[in-house]
Design an enzyme around this catalytic site. Structure first.
Site, mmCIF file in Angstrom:
data_model
loop_
_atom_site.group_PDB
_atom_site.id
_atom_site.type_symbol
_atom_site.label_atom_id
_atom_site.label_comp_id
_atom_site.label_asym_id
_atom_site.label_seq_id
_atom_site.Cartn_x
_atom_site.Cartn_y
_atom_site.Cartn_z
ATOM 1 N N ASP A 32 0.855 -1.186 0.000
ATOM 2 C CA ASP A 32 0.000 0.000 0.000
ATOM 3 C C ASP A 32 0.888 1.232 0.000
ATOM 4 O OD1 ASP A 32 -2.191 1.726 0.248
ATOM 5 O OD2 ASP A 32 -3.175 0.493 1.745
ATOM 6 N N SER A 124 -16.895 -5.272 -8.078
ATOM 7 C CA SER A 124 -17.901 -4.365 -7.529
ATOM 8 C C SER A 124 -19.228 -4.708 -8.186
ATOM 9 C CB SER A 124 -17.528 -2.907 -7.828
ATOM 10 O OG SER A 124 -18.620 -2.030 -7.596
ATOM 11 N N TYR A 137 -14.390 3.549 -13.557
ATOM 12 C CA TYR A 137 -14.595 2.534 -12.525
ATOM 13 C C TYR A 137 -15.318 1.314 -13.096
ATOM 14 C CZ TYR A 137 -15.451 0.710 -7.823
ATOM 15 O OH TYR A 137 -15.475 -0.071 -6.692
ATOM 16 N N LYS A 141 -13.791 -2.409 -13.264
ATOM 17 C CA LYS A 141 -14.407 -3.502 -12.514
ATOM 18 C C LYS A 141 -15.042 -4.550 -13.419
ATOM 19 C CE LYS A 141 -13.218 -2.125 -8.430
ATOM 20 N NZ LYS A 141 -12.240 -2.893 -7.633
#
Length: 225
Positions: A32, A124, A137, A141
């Site tokens: 991260d 998602s 997005y 996804k």
């Protein structure tokens, strides 16, 4: 004791997965940009740099002395009309949400094959249902869904592969958005710990058994089906 790399493990769903792994007595390792809580071992990395993501993965595997699972929980979004979202931002969403999971998993495959380990990708509900003002997005996804299904076919019998499709969760994911793109006052968001528990269930399946796909959301989730 499962040795697990968690991308995006310092916050949100990733942090919930790390917490669940620790409670199970496992060994999570975070990749991260920020340090995770509780002194969990980690490597700082901007996952949008896919070559750096691969290098970080290999370093994590060396520090863990092997690998049993990867959970690609890192993700980002900046909603807006296609014409209004800067190209650099649009492409960064694709890099973090789609290209980085592929890069991390690619680098992890030799170790996962050795351990007959497990991959969990995070899509998602907007990876199966498209909405306006989310072209980057949704593209990313939807890509994760296709990538994971193809990967499951490719690695069948060698590495377990699970696609997780969560709905909205109570995390900081929505904090920096314009008000019009934040969940409304009546929105019911799921607890990320519930999604993490499902991920742990998938990883914990015995050899020869794989949970291929999981859709996990609040009962009143509006973005699925």
């Amino acid at each position: 004791m499962t040795r697990t790399i968690v991308t995006g493990g310092s916050s949100g769903l990733g942090a919930a997965v790390v917490d669940a792994a620790l409670k199970a007595g496992d060994r999570p390792f975070v990749i991260d940009r920020q340090a995770p809580a509780g002194g969990v071992p980690w490597i700082e990395c901007d996952l949008a740099d896919t070559r750096a993501a691969e290098a970080a993965t290999r370093k994590a595997i060396a520090e863990l002395d092997g690998l049993d699972a990867v959970v690609t929980a890192a993700g980002m979004d900046v909603p807006g009309r296609l014409a209004d979202v800067p190209a650099e931002t649009w492409e960064r969403i694709l890099a973090v949400d789609l290209l980085a999971p592929a890069a991390v998993i690619r680098a992890a495959l030799p170790a996962l094959t050795d351990s007959h380990g497990h991959v969990v990708t995070i899509a998602s509900t907007l990876g199966v249902k498209a909405v306006s003002d989310a072209t980057a997005y949704c593209a990313a996804k939807f890509g994760v869904v296709g990538f994971t299904r193809a990967l499951a076919a490719e690695l069948a019998g060698q590495v377990g592969v699970t696609l997780v499709v969560p709905g909205g969760m109570r995390t900081r994911f929505f904090d920096d958005r314009d008000e019009r793109y934040k969940p409304g006052p009546d929105a019911v968001l799921n607890d990320p710990a519930a999604v993490a528990a499902a991920i742990m269930f998938a990883i914990g399946q015995p050899r020869g058994c794989a949970v291929r796909e999981l859709v996990i959301c609040a009962e009143t989730e509006t973005s699925y089906p």
